[in-house]
Design an enzyme around this catalytic site. Structure first.
Site, PDB file in Angstrom:
ATOM      1  N   ASP A 195       1.036  -0.987  -0.321  1.00 38.11           N
ATOM      2  CA  ASP A 195      -0.235   0.075  -0.174  1.00 38.11           C
ATOM      3  C   ASP A 195       1.178   1.228   0.174  1.00 38.11           C
ATOM      4  OD1 ASP A 195      -2.144  -1.496   0.243  1.00 38.11           O
ATOM      5  OD2 ASP A 195      -1.797  -1.780   2.483  1.00 38.11           O
ATOM      6  N   GLU A 231     -10.835   0.332  -3.786  1.00 39.96           N
ATOM      7  CA  GLU A 231     -10.588   1.397  -2.201  1.00 39.96           C
ATOM      8  C   GLU A 231      -9.536   2.151  -3.108  1.00 39.96           C
ATOM      9  OE1 GLU A 231      -9.675  -2.734  -0.884  1.00 39.96           O
ATOM     10  OE2 GLU A 231      -8.067  -3.324  -2.466  1.00 39.96           O
TER      11      GLU A 231
END
Length: 614
Positions: A40, A195
Site C-alpha cells: 500500500d 479502494e
C-alpha cells in the site's frame, strides 16, 4: 614488492570507485524498489526530496517512512507511529491494525492519514520533520478504509471507501472535523472492493485514482476524471491502467499489482508506485506485498499510461530515471546502540521491560514472555522482514540459565498460525513447525555450551535450518517447504519476518509495589543475541567453496589477481573476471586472456557460503 602491492591496491580501489560513479549515473533500476512486506505505498514530493510510507498492520512501530532523491534508492528514516498513544494494537488480530496510509505535504507540514481497523478507525497525524516525532492522532468521522487527503486553495479534502464506493468530504486540517457532507463520487469500473482513492489535479481535471479487484492476483488500478472535485467522474476508456491479470503478464514473476499512488518528479516526469508480490514455489507468495515503481506518460487524450502497457517488470534497465543517488542503508545488526534500528518490529504493543540493549552492551537481551508466538498478543519477539526469495540469515545466541520452560531462538514467522522455529530449550536444540492446528517438534541434538549459532537459508521452495557450536562449521537441522507459510495457504495481508524470540511456560508474576523491572520478569533465564546478519543469495551465480583442502578455493567462472579486504567482520574478494574460463589459445599454446574486461566482487562471513555481488 611493497610498492607494487600498494600500486595494485590503488588501481583496484580506483576501478571500484569508477564503477560506483558510473552506477550512480546509470539509467534503469530493479524492482521492487522496497523489498519485503511493504504494501500500500504512498508517496509525496517536497522540492527534490521524496517521502514514501507503507502499511504495517499488527506490527509496532507502525507505518515505516522512507526518503529518496531519485525514486529508485530509498532509505528508511523512521516509523510514523512510534508511541502506543498513536498506535493501540492490543485488540489487533492477524492482519489487523494499520491499513493503507497516505502521505501528503502542504504549507510546510507533512500529513499521514490511515486506518486502525482494530481501534477507532480513520485518523491523521502531522509533523514538520518527517524524521522526528509525529503528532497524536486526529480522529475523523468519515468511515471506510484507505483514506487520502487532497489540498487546494486552503481547503483539505478527505476520500475513503465506505459502502464499497469512493466518498469525498471537506475536513478541517487541524481538528479533523467534517466541514461538508460526505458524497459518493465514484464506484469504480465494476471490480470488487473499490479502494485506495487518491485525487490529483492536472490541466484543469481532477483525476481520481483507485484500486479494484481485491489485493490478490486480480488486483488492478483504474482512474476517472472530472472538472469538478465532487464529480461526476468520467471513467478512462483504457481502464485498467495497471493489472497483471491478463495474458501478457501471465509469466511475469510479479503478480497482484495494484493500490497505487502518482507523483510528478522535480524534472517534470511522472511516476507510479504500486504494490505487487513476487511468486515462488508455484503460485505462492511469502514476502508479502512489496513496493514497485513504474514510469508514467500521458497520452493525447489526457490519460496516464503506465510503463507503456500497464505492467511492471523486475528488470527496468531501459527506463530513463532521475540521476541516481545512493542512500544510506546501514542496518542495526550489531545491537551497539541504545535503541533498535528503525527496520526492526515488535508484534503489537510490546512490553519493553522484556528487552534490553544496555544490560549487556553490544547484545540484544530478550527475556521470555508467557505469551508464545503461537498466540495472539505480544510475545517477546523482534522481527526483520524477509526481503529476498533466496537469502541467508544468521544469529549468535547466548542463553543464561537455560531451563526446560524457556524456548529461545529464531523463527520464520508469517503469523501465530504459521511459523517455523529453530530454538534452544534447556540443553536441547529443537526444530518446530506450527501450521494451523498441526504442530511438530523434533529434538535435533544436545547442547553443552551457552553459545549457539543459528542460520536459515531460504530458497524458492525450501527453508533450510542450520546450527553451529563454533560459528564456522554448520550442521543441517532440517528443511521445510516454503509454500505452507504463504499468503495463499495462511491468508492475511502481511509477509514473512525473520525474528528473534524467547517464550516461557511460566506465568507472569503479579507483583505490586516498588519492584524493579527485572523482578517482574517471569524467568531467570534469558537470551542474548550478539548479532544478526541478513544477506541476499544469488544461487545461480554464488560461488561454492570446495570441500576439504582442495584447490582452487572457489568454483566460480574465471577469476585472476584476487585481492581480499576484511570489513565489518566480512571478507570481500575482488578479482578480474570473465564468464568464459578461457577466451582462446595463443599461438604458443598458452591461454589468452585478452578479453577480460570486468571486475568481480564476492564476499563471505563464514568461508563456506559466498555471495556474488557484481
Amino acid at each position: 614488492m611493497i610498492m607494487n602491492i600498494i600500486k595494485r591496491v590503488k588501481n583496484i580501489v580506483a576501478a571500484i570507485m569508477l564503477l560506483a560513479a558510473l552506477s550512480l549515473n546509470a539509467q534503469g533500476y530493479k524492482n521492487p524498489i522496497i523489498k519485503g512486506f511493504h504494501p500500500d505505498p504512498s508517496v509525496c514530493r517536497v522540492d527534490s526530496d521524496y517521502y514514501l510510507v507503507t502499511s504495517s498492520f499488527e506490527y509496532f512501530p507502525g507505518v515505516p517512512i522512507y526518503h529518496s532523491r531519485d525514486m529508485v534508492n530509498w532509505e528508511q528514516i523512521g516509523n510514523v507511529l512510534s508511541r502506543r498513544s498513536q498506535l493501540e494494537l492490543s485488540k489487533s488480530g492477524v492482519s489487523g491494525g494499520i491499513y493503507a496510509p497516505t502521505i501528503r505535504y502542504n504549507d510546510g507540514v507533512f500529513y499521514m492519514i490511515t486506518t486502525n481497523v482494530s481501534n477507532k478507525g480513520n485518523f491523521f497525524v502531522y509533523t514538520t520533520d518527517p524524521k522526528g516525532e509525529w503528532s497524536e492522532p486526529v480522529w475523523l468521522e468519515q468511515g471506510g478504509i484507505d483514506p487520502s487527503l487532497y489540498f487546494e486553495d486552503g481547503k483539505c479534502y478527505m476520500t475513503s471507501n465506505p459502502d464499497d464506493a469512493i466518498w469525498l468530504c471537506e475536513i478541517d486540517k487541524k481538528s479533523g472535523k467534517r466541514l461538508s457532507p460526505s458524497k459518493k463520487i465514484w464506484s469504480g469500473t465494476g471490480g470488487r472492493y473499490p479502494e485506495a482513492p487518491h485525487i490529483f489535479k492536472k490541466e484543469g481535471y481532477y483525476y481520481l485514482l483507485i484500486a479494484e479487484g481485491g489485493t490478490e492476483f486480480g488486483h488492478k488500478v483504474t482512474i476517472a476524471r472530472s472538472k469538478n472535485i465532487y464529480g461526476p467522474y468520467e471513467s478512462n476508456p483504457g481502464n485498467p491502467i495497471v493489472t497483471h491479470f491478463r495474458q501478457i503478464a501471465q509469466g511475469n514473476p510479479i503478480q497482484g499489482t495494484g493500490h497505487a499512488d502518482l507523483v510528478q518528479a522535480h524534472d517534470g516526469s511522472w511516476w507510479m508506485v504500486m504494490l505487487g508480490f513476487r511468486v515462488q514455489s508455484g503460485a505462492h507468495h511469502l514476502l508479502g506485498r512489496e513496493t514497485f515503481l513504474a514510469p508514467v506518460e500521458w497520452n493525447s487524450e489526457g490519460w496516464p499510461v503506465v510503463n507503456g502497457n500497464g505492467t511492471v517488470n523486475i528488470d527496468m534497465s531501459n527506463v530513463k530515471t532521475l540521476p541516481q543517488i545512493k542512500m544510506g542503508t546501514s542496518k542495526d545488526w550489531d545491537f551497539n546502540d541504545d535503541k533498535l534500528g528503525v527496520e526492526w518490529n515488535y508484534l503489537r504493543n510490546p512490553d519493553f521491560s522484556k528487552y534490553s540493549l544496555t544490560e549487556r552492551k553490544g547484545s540484544l537481551r530478550i527475556y521470555p514472555s508467557s505469551t508464545s508466538i503461537d498466540e495472539l498478543g505480544s510475545p517477546s519477539f523482534v522481527g526483520y522482514r524477509q526481503q529476498d526469495i533466496n537469502f541467508q540469515a544468521t544469529t549468535c545466541m547466548v542463553v543464561t540459565n537455560p531451563d526446560e520452560t524457556m524456548r529461545s531462538g529464531m523463527t520464520i514467522y508469517m503469523n501465530n498460525s504459521g511459523h517455523y522455529d529453530l530454538y534452544r530449550q534447556g540443553n536441547s536444540l529443537m526444530l518446530r513447525y506450527r501450521l494451523g492446528l498441526l504442530s511438530h517438534v523434533k529434538n535435533i541434538c544436545q547442547l553443552n555450551d551457552s553459545v549457539l549459532y543459528l542460520k536459515v537459508i531460504g530458497s524458492d521452495a525450501k527453508y533450510n535450518f542450520l546450527y553451529s557450536k563454533d560459528g564456522t562449521n554448520y550442521i543441517k537441522a532440517g528443511e521445510m517447504d516454503t509454500r505452507f507459510l504463504s499468503s495463499e495457504t495462511l491468508g492475511g495481508f502481511t509477509g514473512i519476518y525473520i525474528a528473534l524470540f524467547a517464550e516461557s511456560d511460566k506465568n507472569d508474576l503479579k507483583l505490586n509495589g516498588n519492584v524493579s523491572a527485572s523482578e517482574k520478569r517471569i524467568s531467570k533465564s534469558y537470551a542474548d543475541f550478539e548479532w544478526f546478519k541478513y544477506m541476499e543469495l544469488v544461487p545461480e551465480l554464488s560461488p561454492k567453496m570446495f570441500s576439504g583442502n582442495n584447490n582452487p578455493l572457489l568454483d566460480f567462472h574465471f577469476t585472476a589477481d584476487p585481492t581480499a579486504v576484511e570489513y565489518n567482520g566480512r571478507l570481500y574478494v575482488y578479482a578480474t573476471n570473465d564468464h568464459q574460463q578461457y577466451q582462446g589459445v595463443g599461438k604458443d599454446g598458452r591461454n589468452s586472456y585478452e578479453k577480460i574486461n570486468s571486475l568481480v566482487m564476492m564476499s563471505t562471513d563464514d568461508m563456506v557460503n559466498w555471495t556474488y555481488h557484481a
